[in-house]
Design a protein around this motif. Structure first.
Motif, PDB file in Angstrom:
ATOM      1  N   ALA A   3      18.260  40.888  59.771  1.00 16.43           N
ATOM      2  CA  ALA A   3      19.418  41.322  60.550  1.00 16.43           C
ATOM      3  C   ALA A   3      19.777  42.766  60.215  1.00 16.43           C
ATOM      4  N   PRO A   4      20.524  43.435  61.089  1.00 15.91           N
ATOM      5  CA  PRO A   4      21.036  44.776  60.762  1.00 15.91           C
ATOM      6  C   PRO A   4      22.029  44.710  59.603  1.00 15.91           C
ATOM      7  N   LYS A   5      22.393  45.880  59.095  1.00 19.14           N
ATOM      8  CA  LYS A   5      23.339  45.947  57.979  1.00 19.14           C
ATOM      9  C   LYS A   5      24.784  45.740  58.422  1.00 19.14           C
ATOM     10  N   ASP A   6      25.088  46.046  59.682  1.00 19.24           N
ATOM     11  CA  ASP A   6      26.498  46.136  60.077  1.00 19.24           C
ATOM     12  C   ASP A   6      26.749  45.543  61.456  1.00 19.24           C
ATOM     13  N   GLU A   7      26.130  44.396  61.723  1.00 25.64           N
ATOM     14  CA  GLU A   7      26.241  43.822  63.059  1.00 25.64           C
ATOM     15  C   GLU A   7      26.121  42.298  62.982  1.00 25.64           C
ATOM     16  N   GLU A   8      26.902  41.611  63.817  1.00 22.98           N
ATOM     17  CA  GLU A   8      26.747  40.167  63.910  1.00 22.98           C
ATOM     18  C   GLU A   8      25.362  39.848  64.459  1.00 22.98           C
ATOM     19  N   ALA A   9      24.702  38.870  63.833  1.00 17.51           N
ATOM     20  CA  ALA A   9      23.343  38.567  64.249  1.00 17.51           C
ATOM     21  C   ALA A   9      23.021  37.105  63.952  1.00 17.51           C
ATOM     22  N   VAL A  10      22.117  36.575  64.752  1.00 17.17           N
ATOM     23  CA  VAL A  10      21.562  35.243  64.550  1.00 17.17           C
ATOM     24  C   VAL A  10      20.052  35.393  64.403  1.00 17.17           C
TER      25      VAL A  10
END
Length: 331
Positions: A269-276
């Motif tokens: 996932a990115p460092k600064d983003e909501e992710a699934v």
């Protein structure tokens, strides 16, 4: 919420006639939101997204519903945000998510105890589609550094049965899972003990980010490398669901990931983003790798006695060892 969906990677060293044991796993990375309803909605959306993408089990970050409490020393009873395990808010929330999405849900709580020092346990659990808690494990290793004053909040998990391996019954078959937590992920003894116990996959619910004493030091690459090493050395799939965003003195750095027994980061996932993250895996890859590189069949436990000797040079509140030098090592 960004969905990162990854197909299964082939084994480069397949055993002939081995059975494939395929399962789809997911994790949700999110920030903590002060509004409890908005926070729950974000997690709910993440679990639903993972389930819609095929996940049979979804892993959530450490202290799933809570603000991270240990960025500062407690100003009152440390357990003011703790909850009971069975029937508490997180269990009820996870049970509803599991029922609504027909998936197993992994989550984490600050578990209340009646200890005189007001500390509790940091406990991970898995809830099945009936709403039952089918696995639980208490965090063993507790951080003590600036911004992570967890020793004032959490009691270390018990030494009795410290590395339980839970057999989870998924539609595709059983999966042997271990549930250590965050700081446990730095210790090589943890995945080794789980692997010796038959675990195929570990999940470390995580809350890690900046170092207040060294704000320019990004430890994310170090964490990823050590976990990748654990996966390779023990033939494990490892799942790291982290949180991101600012909470008090800390900036959590996300970067949640899934790694396979060959050290391949299947999804990140990115460092600064909501992710699934959702990944298809073949649990049989563990057998391929550990047959080609038989670490467990060539161990020398007769030479490892130093690992179980009593702790030397105990750490003091100042951060120094009792006898000077590095805590835990002879001065």
């Amino acid at each position: 919420m960004k969905l990162i969906r990854k197909p299964q990677l082939p084994s480069p060293c397949p055993l002939p006639h081995r059975n494939h044991r395929e399962v789809c796993i997911g994790l949700v990375q999110c920030r903590w939101q002060e509004d409890p309803q908005r926070h729950r909605e974000a997690l709910s959306h993440g679990v639903a997204t993972a389930a819609s993408a095929g996940a049979a089990i979804v892993f959530l970050p450490e202290l799933t519903l809570s603000r991270y409490p240990a960025d500062t020393l407690p100003s009152g009873p440390a357990n003011s945000t703790a909850e009971v395990l069975q029937g508490g808010p997180t269990h009820q929330f996870a049970a509803q998510l599991a029922r609504d999405n027909d998936v197993m849900v992994h989550c984490s709580i600050f578990e209340h105890t009646d200890a005189a020092d007001h500390r509790g346990f940091n406990t991970a659990m898995v809830v099945d589609t009936s709403g039952e808690i089918v696995a639980q494990t208490r965090k063993l290793h507790i951080p003590v550094t600036t911004g992570y004053y967890e020793d004032h909040y959490f009691t270390p998990g018990p030494a009795e049965n410290p590395y339980p391996v839970h057999s989870l019954s998924l539609d595709s078959g059983d999966m042997a899972v271990g549930l250590p937590t965050c700081w446990d992920e730095w210790f090589p003894e943890v995945p080794r003990c789980y692997a010796l116990g038959g675990a195929e996959l570990l999940c470390y619910p995580t809350a890690i980010g900046s170092e207040p004493d060294y704000p320019s030091f990004d430890t994310e690459p170090l964490l990823r490398q050590v976990v990748v090493g654990h996966a390779i050395a023990n033939g494990l799939f490892i799942v790291i669901p982290n949180r991101f965003g600012s909470e008090g003195t800390l900036e959590f750095y996300g970067s949640s990931f899934i790694v396979d027994p060959l050290g391949r980061v299947l999804a990140q996932a990115p460092k600064d983003e909501e992710a699934v993250l959702v990944a298809d895996i073949d649990l049989g890859l563990r057998e391929d790798w550990l047959t080609l590189f038989p670490f467990f069949g060539t161990r020398r436990p007769d030479t490892y006695s130093a690992l179980t000797e009593a702790l030397k040079n105990p750490r003091q509140p100042s951060g120094m060892g009792l006898h000077g030098g590095i805590p835990g090592l002879r001065s």
